[in-house]
Design a protein around this motif. Structure first.
Motif, PDB file in Angstrom:
ATOM      1  N   GLN A  26       0.833  -1.194   0.000  1.00  0.00           N
ATOM      2  CA  GLN A  26       0.000   0.000   0.000  1.00  0.00           C
ATOM      3  C   GLN A  26       0.875   1.254   0.000  1.00  0.00           C
ATOM      4  O   GLN A  26       1.943   1.281   0.637  1.00  0.00           O
ATOM      5  CB  GLN A  26      -0.904   0.008   1.244  1.00  0.00           C
ATOM      6  N   PRO A  27       0.445   2.292  -0.705  1.00  0.00           N
ATOM      7  CA  PRO A  27       1.253   3.535  -0.744  1.00  0.00           C
ATOM      8  C   PRO A  27       1.437   4.137   0.638  1.00  0.00           C
ATOM      9  O   PRO A  27       2.513   4.693   0.937  1.00  0.00           O
ATOM     10  CB  PRO A  27       0.434   4.448  -1.657  1.00  0.00           C
ATOM     11  N   GLU A  28       0.397   4.063   1.490  1.00  0.00           N
ATOM     12  CA  GLU A  28       0.532   4.649   2.821  1.00  0.00           C
ATOM     13  C   GLU A  28       1.631   3.934   3.622  1.00  0.00           C
ATOM     14  O   GLU A  28       2.412   4.569   4.335  1.00  0.00           O
ATOM     15  CB  GLU A  28      -0.791   4.570   3.566  1.00  0.00           C
ATOM     16  N   SER A  29       1.688   2.637   3.499  1.00  0.00           N
ATOM     17  CA  SER A  29       2.711   1.880   4.227  1.00  0.00           C
ATOM     18  C   SER A  29       4.093   2.179   3.682  1.00  0.00           C
ATOM     19  O   SER A  29       5.077   2.333   4.448  1.00  0.00           O
ATOM     20  CB  SER A  29       2.421   0.378   4.128  1.00  0.00           C
ATOM     21  N   GLN A  30       4.209   2.244   2.375  1.00  0.00           N
ATOM     22  CA  GLN A  30       5.512   2.579   1.788  1.00  0.00           C
ATOM     23  C   GLN A  30       5.948   3.979   2.196  1.00  0.00           C
ATOM     24  O   GLN A  30       7.152   4.248   2.383  1.00  0.00           O
ATOM     25  CB  GLN A  30       5.421   2.468   0.260  1.00  0.00           C
ATOM     26  N   GLN A  31       4.981   4.887   2.362  1.00  0.00           N
ATOM     27  CA  GLN A  31       5.322   6.249   2.800  1.00  0.00           C
ATOM     28  C   GLN A  31       5.883   6.249   4.216  1.00  0.00           C
ATOM     29  O   GLN A  31       6.833   6.963   4.531  1.00  0.00           O
ATOM     30  CB  GLN A  31       4.066   7.122   2.743  1.00  0.00           C
ATOM     31  N   VAL A  32       5.309   5.406   5.084  1.00  0.00           N
ATOM     32  CA  VAL A  32       5.806   5.333   6.467  1.00  0.00           C
ATOM     33  C   VAL A  32       7.249   4.829   6.469  1.00  0.00           C
ATOM     34  O   VAL A  32       8.112   5.360   7.181  1.00  0.00           O
ATOM     35  CB  VAL A  32       4.895   4.416   7.303  1.00  0.00           C
ATOM     36  N   PRO A  66       5.923  24.348   8.362  1.00  0.00           N
ATOM     37  CA  PRO A  66       4.751  24.557   7.491  1.00  0.00           C
ATOM     38  C   PRO A  66       4.808  23.717   6.217  1.00  0.00           C
ATOM     39  O   PRO A  66       3.781  23.274   5.713  1.00  0.00           O
ATOM     40  CB  PRO A  66       4.795  26.055   7.181  1.00  0.00           C
ATOM     41  N   SER A  67       6.026  23.499   5.718  1.00  0.00           N
ATOM     42  CA  SER A  67       6.136  22.698   4.497  1.00  0.00           C
ATOM     43  C   SER A  67       5.664  21.268   4.736  1.00  0.00           C
ATOM     44  O   SER A  67       5.061  20.632   3.865  1.00  0.00           O
ATOM     45  CB  SER A  67       7.580  22.697   3.998  1.00  0.00           C
ATOM     46  N   THR A  68       5.936  20.751   5.911  1.00  0.00           N
ATOM     47  CA  THR A  68       5.483  19.388   6.225  1.00  0.00           C
ATOM     48  C   THR A  68       3.981  19.352   6.386  1.00  0.00           C
ATOM     49  O   THR A  68       3.309  18.428   5.901  1.00  0.00           O
ATOM     50  CB  THR A  68       6.169  18.884   7.505  1.00  0.00           C
ATOM     51  N   GLN A  69       3.414  20.335   7.078  1.00  0.00           N
ATOM     52  CA  GLN A  69       1.971  20.334   7.300  1.00  0.00           C
ATOM     53  C   GLN A  69       1.189  20.503   6.013  1.00  0.00           C
ATOM     54  O   GLN A  69       0.011  20.155   5.949  1.00  0.00           O
ATOM     55  CB  GLN A  69       1.598  21.458   8.277  1.00  0.00           C
ATOM     56  N   GLY A  70       1.820  21.015   4.976  1.00  0.00           N
ATOM     57  CA  GLY A  70       1.143  21.157   3.702  1.00  0.00           C
ATOM     58  C   GLY A  70       0.969  19.856   2.961  1.00  0.00           C
ATOM     59  O   GLY A  70       0.163  19.774   2.024  1.00  0.00           O
ATOM     60  N   SER A  71       1.731  18.809   3.333  1.00  0.00           N
ATOM     61  CA  SER A  71       1.625  17.503   2.682  1.00  0.00           C
ATOM     62  C   SER A  71       0.861  16.550   3.606  1.00  0.00           C
ATOM     63  O   SER A  71       1.366  16.157   4.678  1.00  0.00           O
ATOM     64  CB  SER A  71       3.028  16.949   2.374  1.00  0.00           C
ATOM     65  N   GLN A  72      -0.311  16.201   3.198  1.00  0.00           N
ATOM     66  CA  GLN A  72      -1.140  15.337   4.046  1.00  0.00           C
ATOM     67  C   GLN A  72      -0.530  13.946   4.200  1.00  0.00           C
ATOM     68  O   GLN A  72      -0.582  13.352   5.267  1.00  0.00           O
ATOM     69  CB  GLN A  72      -2.549  15.231   3.448  1.00  0.00           C
ATOM     70  N   GLN A  73       0.069  13.407   3.111  1.00  0.00           N
ATOM     71  CA  GLN A  73       0.670  12.084   3.190  1.00  0.00           C
ATOM     72  C   GLN A  73       1.853  12.072   4.151  1.00  0.00           C
ATOM     73  O   GLN A  73       2.040  11.115   4.924  1.00  0.00           O
ATOM     74  CB  GLN A  73       1.131  11.623   1.809  1.00  0.00           C
ATOM     75  N   ALA A  74       2.666  13.129   4.110  1.00  0.00           N
ATOM     76  CA  ALA A  74       3.822  13.192   5.015  1.00  0.00           C
ATOM     77  C   ALA A  74       3.365  13.309   6.460  1.00  0.00           C
ATOM     78  O   ALA A  74       3.942  12.669   7.363  1.00  0.00           O
ATOM     79  CB  ALA A  74       4.720  14.358   4.629  1.00  0.00           C
TER      80      ALA A  74
END
Length: 1474
Positions: A26-32, A66-74
């Motif tokens: 899953q993309p979410e798992s790969q993102q983690v 702020p740059s991190t909070q702008g990416s929901q996946q991150a």
């Protein structure tokens, strides 16, 4: 990934992430995983090591950007990592960053609350932050806690579940802190806002107009949903709230009951159940309700009728109510026993109807709740409080006590209204009765006893009526009273044990006198229950209450016998039977008697008088004396007392009543127990003799007091018992022997020595008189009719007296047994071996000291003179000798060697065994090998008992050897080591391996007899120890298979049996490599039908095919025998088609049986060693014979491998379904009058009445299931002797055959089972045909069965339906009553004319016909089979044509004769005039 980025210093963060997300696509798992790698690289670039603290700092720093909070996946990936890191952080780290963490996570939760994944991850982190909050600074955590509470009613399940978990974690962290109250108040505010919502919405909807109805209904749905969500959170949070807040929340929850919504009621009850049961027994009550509040809550729930009425539609609500009451009452019993006692009756009244609910889960749950309430809530304090009368203390206004109401509530479950619930109600009643007996409230159990008595009596009535009337409930089941009779008897038995016989008989008196007078119904069914269940009761009660009744019955029996007549003789027999039943209760009352020291001296004279005047009372009196002595000895032995009090041997284990002693020192066939039975622990024998383990409160002091009372009269009893022993017949000496052995062990040694010397003196006198050429004048005449019988009597009497004497005293007995062993008469030799075997088993120290002499008796010069009849007792002696030889420190005198010529069968096997070695080890091994060889040869004995004893001895010795030296369980590591027989070859491999090698030595014997016996012994050991010695057994297969080339058929037969055992017991993976040699060796005999070798080979191949698969067998099968496998495969397919109804599964080669066999074969380890020889179900005939065919699933007696009976699912009756089947089986299987059927259970309640019924000559009517020939046997009422009436010869005079009598006579006098009755139904002269049925050859009618008369007799019910004073099943085996069917039932004999040829109608007026039976071969597709089956029809048709032609010819001849006669008798000129 974990090793690269986390290592061991990160606290397992990387490992958990890799385990949970590393393998997901899953993309979410790969993102983690990618975020974890990036953060790890950043930490290392900063020169830091990855740790939970560094991960936490890096993630929090990244989330603040702020740059991190702008990416929901991150953000989602980082929050997921943060949830993994936070539990590994030290608490002070989180507290130091609490404000920033709570603000950051709370802001992210608010910003991304619309996304379920983001909200769930944020809630997890927020819960971790709140759990680490400082209770002293709780005010800073209030915003985050409110934010968490708001999500507990979220509509998204996963988000709501995470919020609920966070709430519970937070409250658990605040326990025992000052912040718990503030947090609880916040929860209360949410409850006050949400929980009243459904009621308010309902009120608004009631006042809304029609146009607003839709909106109002939506508002109700939303309010109910929010309330349900919040209640779900309260199930875990409510027990963690502050007490005052918990009380307020519970009040809000109780108000929801007024809405009468089933779903709300169930969840509300579950939340309140969690609150009521919060905290374990003895735990701090800080988080629990106050006793008054808990009592009030339980009262509201119990008295809210809407809950119990509407719960029938919601089983979950009933289950929750039960759990709530169970937990609440258990806690209330600890803190306020009076309040608990006041609420118990109403609780039980509310729960009892649920035992008859339709749902199985509700019934079983209610049963568990009731049993738990009785077990946990009925404490001594609660019982004392429940005994106080409710209502006014004086005057008529006083109500029943709470205890009485509680018992009445449970008793109501045994009423007819709840018949379907008796299966659950009976165990509950038993638990309550046991609790009342334990707490000293026996009087309160009277209602339960009355109900139980009614059920048991009703079951007896139903059992008596069902076979006669065929009554059932419409679907073939017996009435409820009969179905639950056994369960009620078991419950009543527990009541007898718990309350005592006095309390039970006070409520349920026997009423035997009233029954004989015809004024009441006797309860004779109580006598067997008293005999089985009484224990630790006052002995004086039996002498005060039961003995006068027995004496009165004895006087009545004597008076009836003196009166004469059939009716008086029947009543006399009934009274005598009841008297004996009461006397047989004496051993139960003397078991662990509480008042034995006080009353024994006053009642012993009564016992002695009965013993002297009534020989029929000897067995119960002897059993009572034996039990009293054995119990006292058992307790004193456990207390460590010396031999001056407990004797020098244990009569319970090795005496005439022990496991090794059989049934008493009676005749030649007593003590017939195999050697394996002697391996059982002494506890089993002690329990069987002493009536179970000592009850609580019966210790050494009580046993010593009882022993003092017994010893005061043991001298007189020994004199009486010894005289009775040698004066009685050999077959009836068992009770005397058991009593003498038990009494001699606890009697003063000086007293026992006197009787022992007297017995030996008479024995010596008998031996001398027998050897004298001229018999002296003063010969001993006691003990038997001939010198051998008298010698056996006193030899055995001396043996039973020796239990109280030291080892030195029995040396004289040993000398006497040696002379008996050398005797030429079988009975004397058998008795000598028996005495020597008992001495060896009971006295290990004596055996060790005299082992050499004992071995000489076994292997000396006279060993070959052992008579075959005495070999069984000789085998019994071998076991203790072999065990003693294995003990360390035992020395054998030199010179004990086998004489040349003895055991020639083992000569070839021991040439290389070092027989000439002079070492002690070699000598011991040689002697053991000789003894083992004798055991092996015993497996070939023709006597079944001797053969069984040899098999049991083999297995028992193997178990003993394994226990002495366990060694390695798996046996050998290789084929060469497995067959090693050199000295020291078995070192370190264990006693079991050594024993196997001893037996295996016989394979090299010189005679086929010994070789075959060895193979049979190995088969038995393999069957028992296949799992433990599978490698050794596998390596033993090749040499055993070579014996298939032998010319001796007995060897081949034994080898086939061994292969059969291997095919059953060895795992499949071990069998597969040996398939080819097995098949090649067996198939040599595949065409030899002698000794059924052909069938045996086929059965073994079938077994191997089912276990290993047809493909494996086909690969190993020689091509020349492939047809056999094809035939087996075809038959297997047919069998599966029949089993599965012709489905496609029929052709598969691996079925369920294969899987079961593979699983069973694969099991290994020492677990199989726990199975004893008795439980292994070995059968010599089943293994080495093919009479049972393939024994799989046959369940033949003595067979092996029988499939276990699959226990069906219990129905509504629960445990009582089995009781129902037991009751029905008892009513139908007990047979006395008939000669067929299963053995009668003598412990059955109706067995004694059955015996009286049969002895009185009362037979069951033919319609009630008689044997069909029962009317040919009668019993003379006066003498009790059987009278066999011969049938009269047939009047037809054909062959002098007797009349055939059978059942099946209908009410009209015809045989309803006769297939020809339909032909007779329309005949006008039917009565005449029935009257003369004896002359018929086909239609056979039996005389109508005469029903036994009448009304109730003085002893209970009528003679035909009752036993002595009670009811009895009376041998109600239902026989079909059909006459012999088949061809004879439709033969044409009855149409034959007596004085002419051809057929006639006869007086029955039935048209002659020919009968052609149906033949299944007509359905065969083969034309040849069809032609063969239709050949009979062709013969019938040809016979009919021939008969028709013959009849036509006869008619023509008769017509011609009449015409000629007419012409001869016509007047002259008649023709011309014509």
């Amino acid at each position: 990934m974990a090793s690269d980025y986390g290592g061991d210093a990160d606290g397992g963060v990387a490992a958990e992430v890799a385990q949970r997300y590393g393998r997901s696509a899953q993309p979410e798992s790969q993102q983690v995983v990618a975020v974890l790698r990036a953060i790890t690289d950043v930490i290392r670039n900063e020169g830091l090591s990855p740790s939970p603290s560094s991960y936490f700092a890096a993630i929090m720093s990244a989330l603040e950007q702020p740059s991190t909070q702008g990416s929901q996946q991150a953000v989602l990936a980082m929050l997921t990592l943060l949830a993994v890191v936070m539990p590994r952080l030290p608490n002070h780290v989180l507290r130091s960053r609490f404000a920033n963490s709570a603000t950051l996570v709370g802001g992210l939760l608010t910003a991304h609350s619309g996304e379920a994944a983001m909200a769930k991850a944020s809630l997890g982190c927020l819960a971790q932050v709140l759990a680490a909050a400082d209770p002293t600074a709780w005010l800073a955590a209030v915003p985050a806690f409110n934010q968490l509470l708001n999500f507990t009613t979220d509509a998204r399940p996963k988000v709501r579940k995470r919020a609920m978990e966070g709430l519970v974690e937070t409250l658990a962290g605040l326990q025992r802190s000052s912040a718990l109250g503030a947090a609880s108040e916040l929860v209360l505010k949410v409850c006050q806002r949400v929980l009243p919502g459904p009621a308010a919405a309902a009120q608004s909807a009631a006042a809304a107009s029609n146009k607003q109805r839709s909106a109002a209904e939506e508002a109700i749905a939303a309010a109910v949903a929010d309330a349900l969500h919040l209640i779900g959170a309260l199930k875990g949070a409510l027990p963690l709230l502050a007490p005052q807040t918990a009380k307020a929340v519970s009040e809000l929850l109780v108000k929801l009951y007024s809405l009468r919504q089933p779903l709300l009621d169930r969840h509300t009850t579950e939340a309140l159940a969690a609150l009521a049961g919060a905290g374990g027994r003895g735990e701090d009550s800080l988080t629990r309700l106050a006793p008054g509040d808990l009592a009030g809550l339980l009262t509201v729930v119990i008295e809210t009728e809407s809950l119990w009425v509407s719960s029938g539609r919601d089983p979950g609500l009933l289950t929750a109510l039960g759990r709530m009451l169970e937990g609440g009452l258990a806690k209330l019993a600890e803190v306020d026993p009076a309040a608990c006692a006041a609420r118990l009756p109403r609780t039980v009244h509310a729960l009892v109807p649920q035992l008859a609910a339709e749902q199985d889960g509700v019934r079983y749950g209610t049963f568990e709740v009731l049993r738990a309430i009785i077990t946990d809530c009925l404490t001594p304090d609660v019982i004392n409080a429940a005994k106080v009368t409710r209502g006014s203390a004086v005057g008529a206004g006083a109500g029943p006590t709470a205890l009485a109401s509680l018992v009445a509530a449970v008793a109501s479950a045994l009423s007819a209204q709840y018949q379907d619930a008796w299966g659950m109600a009976l165990p509950v009643s038993g638990a309550l009765i046991e609790k009342l007996g334990e707490l000293g409230a026996q009087d309160a159990a009277a209602p339960l006893l009355e109900r139980l008595g009614a059920i048991v009596a009703g079951s007896e009535d139903a059992a008596a009526d069902i076979p006669d009337s065929g009554a059932d409930d419409g679907d073939g089941r017996a009435p409820a009273t009969a179905a639950y009779g056994s369960a009620a008897e078991a419950t009543l038995g527990s009541a007898i044990r718990a309350l005592g016989p006095a309390a039970v008989l006070q409520v349920l008196p026997l009423q035997i006198k009233e029954g004989l007078a015809g004024t009441a119904e006797p309860r004779t069914w109580l006598l067997p229950l008293l005999r089985r269940h009484v224990g630790h009761a006052p002995l004086g009660f039996w002498f005060k209450e039961m003995l006068p009744l027995a004496q009165d019955l004895g006087a009545r029996a004597a008076a009836f016998s003196a009166a004469g007549g059939t009716a008086a003789a029947t009543l006399a027999l009934k009274c005598r039977t009841l008297e004996l039943q009461i006397w047989h209760c004496l051993p139960a009352f003397i078991s662990w008697a509480t008042d034995l020291p006080d009353v024994y001296d006053t009642v012993v004279k009564t016992l002695a008088a009965a013993f002297n005047n009534r020989p029929d009372l000897h067995p119960p009196i002897c059993q009572a004396l034996q039990r009293a002595c054995a119990q006292v000895r058992h307790v004193l032995v456990m207390g460590g007392r010396g031999p001056d009090l407990v004797g020098y041997a244990d009569p319970a284990a090795q005496g005439p009543s022990g496991a090794a002693g059989g049934h008493g020192g009676g005749g030649d066939e007593d003590d017939d127990v195999g050697a394996a039975a002697a391996t059982v622990a002494e506890d089993l024998a002690v329990a069987a003799v002493s009536g179970g383990a000592p009850p609580p409160g019966y210790g050494t002091a009580e046993a010593e007091a009882a022993l003092a009372a017994l010893r005061a009269f043991n001298k007189q009893w020994l004199s009486v018992l010894c005289k009775a022993f040698y004066s009685s017949e050999t077959e009836t000496r068992g009770p005397y022997a058991a009593a003498i052995a038990a009494m001699s062990a606890v009697t003063d040694m000086a007293v026992v020595s006197g009787y022992f010397r007297a017995a030996l003196q008479k024995l010596s006198k008998i031996i001398l008189d027998e050897a004298a050429e001229v018999p002296p004048a003063d010969i001993v005449t006691e003990g038997g009719a001939d010198p051998s019988a008298r010698r056996n009597t006193f030899l055995e009497l001396a043996l039973w007296l020796s239990y109280g004497l030291p080892d030195a005293a029995v040396d004289v007995l040993f000398k006497a047994s040696k002379t008996a062993i050398a005797h030429t008469q079988s009975s004397v030799q058998k008795r000598g071996f028996k005495v020597l075997a008992v001495l060896a088993e009971a006295r290990e120290s004596w055996l060790r000291a005299n082992l050499g002499e004992v071995v000489k008796q076994l292997l000396g010069s006279g060993a070959g003179a052992t008579i075959s009849a005495a070999r069984r007792y000789r085998l019994r002696l071998i076991r203790p000798v072999l065990v003693a030889m294995q003990q360390p420190g035992v020395e054998l005198p030199p010179g004990i060697v086998r004489q040349e010529g003895e055991d020639e069968a083992m000569a070839g096997a021991e040439e290389d065994a070092g027989a000439g070695s002079s070492s002690a080890v070699a000598q011991r091994q040689e002697l053991a090998a000789q003894l083992v060889a004798e055991i092996v040869l015993g497996t070939k004995e023709a006597n079944k008992r001797t053969r069984s004893a040899a098999y049991d001895l083999l297995v028992g010795l193997a178990h003993v050897m394994d226990e002495l030296d366990p060694g390695r369980v798996t046996g050998s590591d290789g084929d060469d080591d497995a067959m090693e027989e050199e000295d020291g070859g078995s070192a370190g491999k264990g006693g079991l391996y050594e024993f196997f090698t001893m037996v295996m030595a016989g394979l090299a014997a010189a005679t086929p007899h010994m070789v075959s016996a060895t193979v049979m012994a190995l088969a038995r050991l393999t069957y028992e120890f296949a799992a433990a010695m599978q490698n050794l057994v596998a390596s033993l297969l090749p040499p055993v298979l070579t014996l298939l080339r032998s010319k001796a058929r007995e060897v081949v037969k034994a080898v086939l049996g061994y292969v059969k055992v291997c095919a059953m017991r060895l795992p499949v993976e071990i069998l597969l490599p040996h398939l080819r040699p097995i098949l090649e060796g067996m198939l040599v005999w595949a065409e030899d039908s002698k000794n059924k070798f052909k069938l045996k080979v086929r059965l073994i191949v079938e077994r191997l095919a089912r276990r290993c698969g047809f493909d494996a067998i086909s690969a190993a099968m020689p091509p020349s025998d492939s047809k056999l496998l094809a035939h087996i495969r075809k038959e297997e397919a047919k069998r599966k088609r029949r089993k599965h109804g012709g489905g496609s599964e029929a052709g598969s080669e691996a079925g369920d049986e294969d899987n079961r066999s593979r699983r069973s074969g694969a099991s290994s380890g020492r677990s199989s060693l726990a199975r004893t020889a008795r439980a292994s179900q070995w059968g010599h005939t089943a293994v080495f014979s093919s009479e049972d065919g393939d024994s799989e699933g046959k369940g033949t007696p003595g067979g092996f491998g029988a499939k276990s009976v699959r226990s069906g699912t219990l129905g509504r009756g629960g445990a009582a379904s089995l009781a129902a089947r037991t009751a029905r089986g008892r009513g139908g299987d007990v047979r006395l009058a008939g000669g067929s059927g299963d053995p009668m259970d003598l412990l059955d309640v109706g067995a004694s009445r059955q015996l009286a019924r049969s002895a009185a000559g009362v037979r069951p009517s033919v319609g009630a299931g008689g044997s069909g020939r029962g009317d040919e046997f009668n019993r003379d009422p006066g003498t009790g002797k059987l009278v066999i009436n011969d049938d009269e010869d047939d009047g037809g005079g054909r062959g002098g055959k007797k009349k055939r009598r059978h059942t099946g006579i209908g009410v009209d006098g015809y045989d309803s089972d006769d297939s020809d009755f339909d032909d007779l139904r329309g005949v006008a002269d039917l009565k005449y045909a029935l009257k003369k049925a004896g002359d018929s050859r086909s239609v056979r009618f039996a005389e109508a069965a005469k029903s036994l008369a009448g009304a109730r007799s003085s002893g209970g019910r009528s003679v035909g339906a009752a036993s002595a004073g009670g009811r009895s099943a009376g041998g109600r085996s239902t026989a079909s009553g059909k006459s012999a069917g088949g061809k004879g039932a439709h033969s044409g004999d009855r149409f034959k004319a007596k004085k002419a040829a051809g057929d006639v109608k006869g007086k029955a007026k039935v048209e002659p016909y020919a009968y052609w039976t149906l033949d299944r071969r007509m359905l065969n597709r083969r034309r040849g089979k069809q032609a063969e089956a239709s050949g009979k029809l062709a013969s019938i048709i040809s016979g009919a044509r021939e008969g028709a032609a013959k009849g036509a010819k006869a008619k023509r001849q008769a017509a011609a004769a009449r015409e000629a006669k007419r012409q001869r008798t016509a007047p002259p000129g008649a023709e011309g005039a014509e």
